[in-house]
Design an enzyme around this catalytic site. Structure first.
Site, PDB file in Angstrom:
ATOM      1  N   LYS A   1     -11.285  -1.148   4.915  1.00  0.00           N
ATOM      2  CA  LYS A   1     -10.865  -2.180   3.975  1.00  0.00           C
ATOM      3  C   LYS A   1     -12.052  -2.927   3.376  1.00  0.00           C
ATOM      4  O   LYS A   1     -12.033  -3.284   2.199  1.00  0.00           O
ATOM      5  CB  LYS A   1      -9.942  -3.186   4.669  1.00  0.00           C
ATOM      6  CG  LYS A   1      -8.528  -2.655   4.911  1.00  0.00           C
ATOM      7  CD  LYS A   1      -7.660  -3.755   5.516  1.00  0.00           C
ATOM      8  CE  LYS A   1      -6.496  -3.195   6.291  1.00  0.00           C
ATOM      9  NZ  LYS A   1      -5.296  -2.984   5.525  1.00  0.00           N
TER      10      LYS A   1
ATOM     11  N   GLU B   1      -9.738 -13.073   4.259  1.00  0.00           N
ATOM     12  CA  GLU B   1      -9.203 -13.301   2.911  1.00  0.00           C
ATOM     13  C   GLU B   1      -8.530 -14.657   2.847  1.00  0.00           C
ATOM     14  O   GLU B   1      -8.021 -15.154   3.851  1.00  0.00           O
ATOM     15  CB  GLU B   1      -8.139 -12.240   2.574  1.00  0.00           C
ATOM     16  CG  GLU B   1      -8.722 -10.897   2.226  1.00  0.00           C
ATOM     17  CD  GLU B   1      -7.648  -9.865   1.937  1.00  0.00           C
ATOM     18  OE1 GLU B   1      -6.441 -10.207   1.955  1.00  0.00           O
ATOM     19  OE2 GLU B   1      -8.019  -8.706   1.695  1.00  0.00           O
TER      20      GLU B   1
ATOM     21  N   HIS C   1       4.883  -7.540   8.485  1.00  0.00           N
ATOM     22  CA  HIS C   1       4.034  -6.833   7.528  1.00  0.00           C
ATOM     23  C   HIS C   1       4.434  -5.382   7.334  1.00  0.00           C
ATOM     24  O   HIS C   1       3.642  -4.568   6.891  1.00  0.00           O
ATOM     25  CB  HIS C   1       2.551  -6.917   7.922  1.00  0.00           C
ATOM     26  CG  HIS C   1       2.076  -8.335   8.056  1.00  0.00           C
ATOM     27  ND1 HIS C   1       2.130  -9.223   7.017  1.00  0.00           N
ATOM     28  CD2 HIS C   1       1.572  -9.015   9.105  1.00  0.00           C
ATOM     29  CE1 HIS C   1       1.669 -10.387   7.427  1.00  0.00           C
ATOM     30  NE2 HIS C   1       1.341 -10.293   8.675  1.00  0.00           N
TER      31      HIS C   1
ATOM     32  N   ARG D   1      -2.202   8.599  -0.129  1.00  0.00           N
ATOM     33  CA  ARG D   1      -1.177   9.587   0.261  1.00  0.00           C
ATOM     34  C   ARG D   1       0.115   9.247  -0.471  1.00  0.00           C
ATOM     35  O   ARG D   1       0.173   8.257  -1.209  1.00  0.00           O
ATOM     36  CB  ARG D   1      -0.926   9.480   1.754  1.00  0.00           C
ATOM     37  CG  ARG D   1      -0.640   8.017   2.129  1.00  0.00           C
ATOM     38  CD  ARG D   1      -0.073   7.847   3.495  1.00  0.00           C
ATOM     39  NE  ARG D   1      -0.212   6.490   3.989  1.00  0.00           N
ATOM     40  CZ  ARG D   1       0.607   5.480   3.722  1.00  0.00           C
ATOM     41  NH1 ARG D   1       1.660   5.669   2.947  1.00  0.00           N
ATOM     42  NH2 ARG D   1       0.398   4.290   4.216  1.00  0.00           N
TER      43      ARG D   1
HETATM   44  P1  ADP Z   1      -1.988  -2.993   6.483  1.00  0.00           P
HETATM   45  O1  ADP Z   1      -3.022  -2.018   5.980  1.00  0.00           O
HETATM   46  O2  ADP Z   1      -2.147  -3.281   7.938  1.00  0.00           O
HETATM   47  O3  ADP Z   1      -0.620  -2.659   6.073  1.00  0.00           O
HETATM   48  P2  ADP Z   1      -2.380  -4.801   4.268  1.00  0.00           P
HETATM   49  O4  ADP Z   1      -3.723  -5.241   3.930  1.00  0.00           O
HETATM   50  O5  ADP Z   1      -1.790  -3.700   3.445  1.00  0.00           O
HETATM   51  O6  ADP Z   1      -2.363  -4.376   5.820  1.00  0.00           O
HETATM   52  O7  ADP Z   1      -1.375  -6.015   4.275  1.00  0.00           O
HETATM   53  C1  ADP Z   1      -0.048  -5.888   4.696  1.00  0.00           C
HETATM   54  C2  ADP Z   1       0.797  -7.064   4.270  1.00  0.00           C
HETATM   55  O8  ADP Z   1       0.206  -8.281   4.712  1.00  0.00           O
HETATM   56  C3  ADP Z   1       0.925  -7.239   2.771  1.00  0.00           C
HETATM   57  O9  ADP Z   1       1.950  -6.465   2.226  1.00  0.00           O
HETATM   58  C4  ADP Z   1       1.195  -8.720   2.656  1.00  0.00           C
HETATM   59  O10 ADP Z   1       2.532  -8.982   2.956  1.00  0.00           O
HETATM   60  C5  ADP Z   1       0.357  -9.327   3.755  1.00  0.00           C
HETATM   61  N1  ADP Z   1      -0.976  -9.759   3.272  1.00  0.00           N
HETATM   62  C6  ADP Z   1      -2.099  -9.022   3.223  1.00  0.00           C
HETATM   63  N2  ADP Z   1      -3.121  -9.748   2.714  1.00  0.00           N
HETATM   64  C7  ADP Z   1      -2.648 -10.966   2.436  1.00  0.00           C
HETATM   65  C8  ADP Z   1      -3.206 -12.185   1.902  1.00  0.00           C
HETATM   66  N3  ADP Z   1      -4.480 -12.281   1.569  1.00  0.00           N
HETATM   67  N4  ADP Z   1      -2.404 -13.246   1.734  1.00  0.00           N
HETATM   68  C9  ADP Z   1      -1.108 -13.180   2.090  1.00  0.00           C
HETATM   69  N5  ADP Z   1      -0.530 -12.102   2.604  1.00  0.00           N
HETATM   70  C10 ADP Z   1      -1.274 -10.982   2.775  1.00  0.00           C
END
Ligand code: ADP
Length: 694
Positions: free
Chosen positions: A124, A208, A243, A308
């Site tokens: 990431k 973040e 999530h 994917r």
């Molecule tokens: P993973 O790869 O573990 O699925 P992600 O980075 O895709 O993690 O984030 C998954 C979920 O977490 C997102 O769909 C959102 O709901 C929440 N999320 C991620 N980053 C943020 C953020 N900066 N602020 C608020 N919610 C977030």
């Protein structure tokens, strides 16, 4: 051009996956004339994806590490079966750059991006650095290499609380924690590191800004090896639990077309930046109102790219009319994208619901067991197959084990607009016939009927915010007991018909119980509630008395419709429902569903008193108007079971009523030539074995 004479000819494909996605990929591969090869672990030896494939190769024992995640075994299976290509599905090895390299080394086409593109997005932190260069908007934060505790804490302070700590190597929501204040920072950091080390063998973190009410909007992109790239619009996946996505829809509700285009173009830029080929998804957080948005000038922020095919790809297929697996296979064969950006159109609205084997009321605990029933009753739900799609990897009789992801199936609907799609989803969920394993179906029904979901007031904490409404346990009404009783009574009637095949359902009812006492419980072990039923003279309705804190009387009838559909009328209110039963320890669960509704009551057969004493005598009654044309025995005569007793003419046909069992005719109530009305008792009959009844 066909896949066999494409630049990289494809005649066969091995699907390195299981469950619904393996079945889904095979469906398209078969349609394109490819030989399909499944792989399986010992737990899946007889799974649906194995049954449906042309060939199947065993990988190893049940644990994924020793089967679906074992690169050497998967490559060996492909070589043994002579597969030209491997489609990885999602999960398992789909985003594993080593696996892609192993395919390349073995001369097998990997249906997906090059290893370098997976590696670029796999981390990431480095992905964010690349995206920053490509001019894709990012959530403000820190994604540097230095990882000292104190430095991270300072960065968090600069970003401003609340912040989100994320494992760089993370995925699936693991190694992620919201930190509200500086005081909590160290403990959260330690926790995230532990989790990330355990799950990914890596403890690098990024930080973040935590957006408090964002929507999750992701863009489907596609690139070919000729350098073309398009976006197939977006999906809103804001409804998540821990999530993880639960409901997905396309297009994102209320997304202005300009923003759609901006997000789409940013996503294609992101893909091209890393030399992407194939299907990919660029995930964004969307929050126009956030302070962050005002500061950065963009309402959407890059989160990550999934290299994917996604679980939720069917909603995109529904609105574009394209088959994304076909696109993947064509691109893998070296062909160009089937369509340019201008040729892609967006029609209507699609929603997907993920059906999980889990108990939402028990903290989403995964459930296991044998699926007694599994299917979608399109007829009963008044649904059509072009608008409703069930992508599943299971069938009735299959076991759901604890070895793999608990997702059983995806239910996808398409409507002309969002309102229609919502209504369609509600009905489709009701028409799902699943029993034997606990699922989140009722929870999904509550979600899609929630006023805020209907109004598209979405954000990623939707489930959290509406916890009370979504998890409320609804009190069971007396009407539900009455409905369950009608289903039970109908079953008893059917059983008595089966035991007396000489009885015609369409003409006359013989020996049907007139008074029945039943008992129902709200749950295993809960006290049984008695329901007494008395059949009316017309035979078709019942007087029901529910004895629960005092008696309530209801008049009801049940009419069987197509399949499992029934119409239940209670005190003049007619409702269409789907009725299923599921055997339990001490009886049967009667499951009634309709749009936005599910009722489950356990019919305690052990507490049933079949007939009230005076009903031990069998009665022969007319269930149609007609004329008596012959009396075939004398009153008082003992007869054998099946002896013809009376002939009645109705609707220009003669109906012969015979003895239900050995016994005696005590009296005829009509003589030849008399008119009889529906429900009239024609004679009194006493069975020799008075206890033989329902
Ligand atoms: P993973 O790869 O573990 O699925 P992600 O980075 O895709 O993690 O984030 C998954 C979920 O977490 C997102 O769909 C959102 O709901 C929440 N999320 C991620 N980053 C943020 C953020 N900066 N602020 C608020 N919610 C977030």
């Amino acid at each position: 051009m066909s896949l066999t004479n494409a630049p990289r000819p494809l005649r066969s494909v091995l699907i390195a996956n299981r469950g619904e996605i393996a079945c889904r990929v095979m469906r398209t591969a078969r349609r394109l004339g490819l030989r399909t090869i499944a792989v399986y672990s010992d737990a899946d030896a007889n799974a649906r994806h194995v049954r449906e494939a042309d060939e199947a190769v065993r990988l190893g024992p049940a644990p994924a590490r020793e089967s679906y995640l074992d690169i050497d075994k998967v490559i060996a299976a492909a070589q043994r079966s002579g597969a030209d290509a491997i489609h990885p599905g999602y999960g398992f090895l789909s985003e594993n750059a080593d696996f892609v390299a192993a395919c390349e080394a073995a001369g097998i086409i990997f249906v997906g991006p090059p290893a370098s593109a997976i590696a670029a997005m796999g981390d990431k932190a480095s992905a964010k650095a690349r995206m920053f260069k490509a001019g894709v908007p990012l959530v403000p934060g820190y994604h540097g290499e230095a990882q000292e505790d104190e430095l991270l804490r300072e960065e968090a302070g600069k970003i401003g609380y609340p912040v989100l700590l994320k494992a760089s190597a993370g995925g699936g929501g693991k190694g992620m924690r919201v930190v509200e204040s500086d005081r909590e920072f160290q403990a959260a950091l330690d926790g995230c590191r532990r989790e990330s080390r355990a799950a990914f063998g890596d403890e690098r973190m990024l930080i973040e800004k935590y957006l408090t009410q964002p929507r999750h909007v992701e863009v489907q992109v596609f690139c070919d090896s000729q350098g073309n790239g398009v976006y197939l619009f977006e999906r809103d996946c804001s409804v998540q639990r821990r999530h993880q996505k639960v409901l997905e829809e396309a297009p994102a509700p209320d997304l202005p077309p300009v923003l759609r285009q901006q997000m789409g173009e940013a996503a294609v830029r992101a893909a091209q930046e890393i030399g992407y080929v194939g299907a990919g998804t660029v995930e964004f957080l969307l929050d126009a109102a956030a302070e962050t948005a005002q500061e950065s000038g963009s309402p959407f922020f890059f989160m990550e790219m999934n290299t994917r095919l996604q679980v939720e790809h069917p909603v995109t297929e529904m609105i574009t009319g394209e088959d994304l697996v076909e696109w993947q296979l064509r691109v893998a064969a070296g062909l160009p994208l089937p369509k340019s950006q201008d040729a892609l159109t967006l029609t209507g609205h699609a929603i997907e619901a993920r059906l999980y084997a889990e108990d939402p009321d028990n903290d989403f605990l995964p459930a296991t067991g044998t699926l007694e029933r599994f299917g979608l009753d399109l007829n009963a739900g008044d649904l059509t197959s072009d608008r409703v799609r069930l992508d599943s990897g299971v069938e009735a009789g299959d076991d759901v084990s604890m070895h793999y992801d608990p997702m059983l199936a995806k239910l996808i609907v398409h409507g002309e607009d969002r309102g229609q799609a919502l209504a369609e989803m509600d009905r489709a969920l009701a028409a799902l016939d699943v029993s034997g394993v606990t699922t989140n179906r009722r929870f999904l029904q509550r979600l899609v009927t929630h006023p805020d979901f209907i109004a598209a007031r979405l954000d990623t904490r939707f489930i959290e915010h509406h916890h009370n409404a979504l998890f409320a346990s609804e009190p069971v009404s007396n009407a539900e007991f009455a409905c369950a009783a009608l289903v039970a009574l109908d079953q008893l009637d059917r059983a008595s018909d089966e035991r007396s095949p000489w009885e015609r359902r369409d003409g006359w009812r013989l020996n049907a119980p007139q008074h029945v006492r039943l008992a129902f419980a709200e749950a295993e072990g809960a006290p049984p509630i008695p329901v007494t039923a008395t059949r009316s003279a017309s035979q078709s309705t019942w007087q029901l008395s529910v004895d629960r804190d005092g008696e309530q009387h209801l008049e009801g009838r049940l009419q069987r419709l197509d399949g499992d559909a029934v119409a239940i009328t209670l005190d003049g209110h007619r409702r269409r429902l789907l009725a299923h039963t599921d055997p339990t320890l001490d009886g049967e669960t009667i499951i009634l569903t309709a749009a936005g509704f599910e009722s489950r009551l356990i019919w305690r057969r052990s507490d049933r008193v079949d007939h009230l004493p005076h009903e031990v005598e069998a009665r022969l009654t007319a269930s149609m108007h007609g004329t008596v044309v012959a009396l075939l025995v004398e009153p008082g005569q003992t007869v054998e079971k099946g002896t013809p007793l009376v002939v009645v003419e109705a609707m220009k046909m003669e109906h012969t009523l015979s003895a239900p069992a050995a016994g005696a005719v005590e009296a005829f109530h009509f003589k030849v030539g008399d008119a009889v009305a529906q429900g009239d008792e024609l004679l009194a009959f006493a069975t020799a074995d008075a206890t033989e009844g329902v």
